[in-house]
Design a protein around this motif. Structure first.
Motif, PDB file in Angstrom:
ATOM      1  N   PRO A   4       0.833  -1.211   0.000  1.00 35.13           N
ATOM      2  CA  PRO A   4       0.000   0.000   0.000  1.00 35.13           C
ATOM      3  C   PRO A   4       0.863   1.254   0.000  1.00 35.13           C
ATOM      4  N   ASP A   5       0.331   2.337  -0.546  1.00 40.07           N
ATOM      5  CA  ASP A   5       1.084   3.591  -0.659  1.00 40.07           C
ATOM      6  C   ASP A   5       1.548   4.142   0.673  1.00 40.07           C
ATOM      7  N   TYR A   6       0.866   3.826   1.768  1.00 36.03           N
ATOM      8  CA  TYR A   6       1.238   4.389   3.072  1.00 36.03           C
ATOM      9  C   TYR A   6       2.367   3.624   3.763  1.00 36.03           C
ATOM     10  N   ALA A   9       7.680   0.148   2.735  1.00 38.01           N
ATOM     11  CA  ALA A   9       8.113  -0.807   1.709  1.00 38.01           C
ATOM     12  C   ALA A   9       7.775  -0.327   0.310  1.00 38.01           C
ATOM     13  N   ARG A  10       6.742   0.492   0.185  1.00 37.81           N
ATOM     14  CA  ARG A  10       6.343   1.013  -1.125  1.00 37.81           C
ATOM     15  C   ARG A  10       7.260   2.146  -1.570  1.00 37.81           C
ATOM     16  N   HIS A  11       7.846   2.849  -0.602  1.00 32.88           N
ATOM     17  CA  HIS A  11       8.606   4.051  -0.931  1.00 32.88           C
ATOM     18  C   HIS A  11      10.119   3.930  -0.759  1.00 32.88           C
ATOM     19  N   TYR A  12      10.568   2.939   0.035  1.00 33.33           N
ATOM     20  CA  TYR A  12      12.002   2.819   0.310  1.00 33.33           C
ATOM     21  C   TYR A  12      12.475   1.394   0.061  1.00 33.33           C
ATOM     22  N   ARG A 129       0.590   1.128 -19.103  1.00 33.67           N
ATOM     23  CA  ARG A 129       1.176   2.292 -19.777  1.00 33.67           C
ATOM     24  C   ARG A 129       0.136   3.391 -19.965  1.00 33.67           C
ATOM     25  N   SER A 130      -1.076   3.022 -20.305  1.00 38.02           N
ATOM     26  CA  SER A 130      -2.112   4.038 -20.529  1.00 38.02           C
ATOM     27  C   SER A 130      -2.577   4.665 -19.217  1.00 38.02           C
ATOM     28  N   ASP A 131      -2.442   3.930 -18.119  1.00 37.34           N
ATOM     29  CA  ASP A 131      -2.881   4.430 -16.810  1.00 37.34           C
ATOM     30  C   ASP A 131      -1.770   5.080 -15.997  1.00 37.34           C
ATOM     31  N   GLU A 132      -0.524   5.033 -16.461  1.00 39.95           N
ATOM     32  CA  GLU A 132       0.596   5.505 -15.651  1.00 39.95           C
ATOM     33  C   GLU A 132       0.437   6.941 -15.169  1.00 39.95           C
ATOM     34  N   ALA A 133      -0.014   7.811 -16.014  1.00 41.41           N
ATOM     35  CA  ALA A 133      -0.142   9.216 -15.618  1.00 41.41           C
ATOM     36  C   ALA A 133      -1.161   9.369 -14.486  1.00 41.41           C
ATOM     37  N   LYS A 134      -2.232   8.602 -14.539  1.00 36.30           N
ATOM     38  CA  LYS A 134      -3.266   8.690 -13.501  1.00 36.30           C
ATOM     39  C   LYS A 134      -2.779   8.168 -12.159  1.00 36.30           C
ATOM     40  N   HIS A 135      -1.876   7.160 -12.198  1.00 39.23           N
ATOM     41  CA  HIS A 135      -1.448   6.491 -10.976  1.00 39.23           C
ATOM     42  C   HIS A 135      -0.022   6.838 -10.563  1.00 39.23           C
ATOM     43  N   ALA A 136       0.497   7.922 -11.065  1.00 41.00           N
ATOM     44  CA  ALA A 136       1.869   8.305 -10.718  1.00 41.00           C
ATOM     45  C   ALA A 136       1.940   8.607  -9.219  1.00 41.00           C
ATOM     46  N   LEU A 137       3.024   8.166  -8.597  1.00 43.58           N
ATOM     47  CA  LEU A 137       3.210   8.420  -7.171  1.00 43.58           C
ATOM     48  C   LEU A 137       3.561   9.879  -6.951  1.00 43.58           C
ATOM     49  N   PRO A 138       3.042  10.465  -5.888  1.00 45.59           N
ATOM     50  CA  PRO A 138       3.438  11.855  -5.588  1.00 45.59           C
ATOM     51  C   PRO A 138       4.896  11.889  -5.145  1.00 45.59           C
TER      52      PRO A 138
END
Length: 142
Positions: A4-6, A9-12, A129-138
């Protein structure tokens, strides 16, 4: 996504890292942020919807327990190159990567099944690939 984004493990990238804590020991140093490259252009596929759906069923039954669609410990199969797709039967049916821990599935899959899996991976790569822009991580604050 497997993490999960929070979660850290997702960020580091904590692979191979042991953290030892003690009272009054100070802050735990953070590792570098995980940078997930953009989804590569998938190879062409002329598969029909029925073949892709069959590949999806096979993925869920035989592949998903190890290979997640997203950042994880094992390869994201949507990111396979054209060269890997070409040798997928060698990998899946004949154990070409057995020494690296990849199972051999010739007892439950055949060549047509591997073609269906490949078609499913390619179709999923196109969706990603088509959804990447919508789901880009902040951007992460450090």
């Amino acid at each position: 996504q497997p993490y999960p984004d929070y979660t850290a493990a997702r960020h580091y990238d904590n692979e191979g890292r042991v953290i030892v804590l003690r009272l009054g020991g100070g802050a735990v140093p953070k590792t570098a942020a995980v940078e997930i490259p953009p989804m590569p252009e998938p190879p062409p596929s002329g598969a029909d919807a029925k073949t892709i759906a069959h590949g999806g069923d096979l993925y869920l039954k035989y592949c998903a327990r190890c290979h997640t669609m997203g950042y994880g410990m094992l390869p994201d199969l949507r990111r396979l190159t054209a060269e890997k797709h070409a040798i997928l039967p060698e990998i899946v049916l004949r154990g070409a990567l057995k020494a690296r821990g990849m199972g051999q599935f010739d007892d439950v899959l055949n060549e047509d099944d591997v073609k269906a899996l490949s078609a499913f991976f390619i179709a999923q790569a196109k969706v990603a690939r088509s959804d990447e822009a919508k789901h880009a991580l902040p951007a992460l604050a450090h």
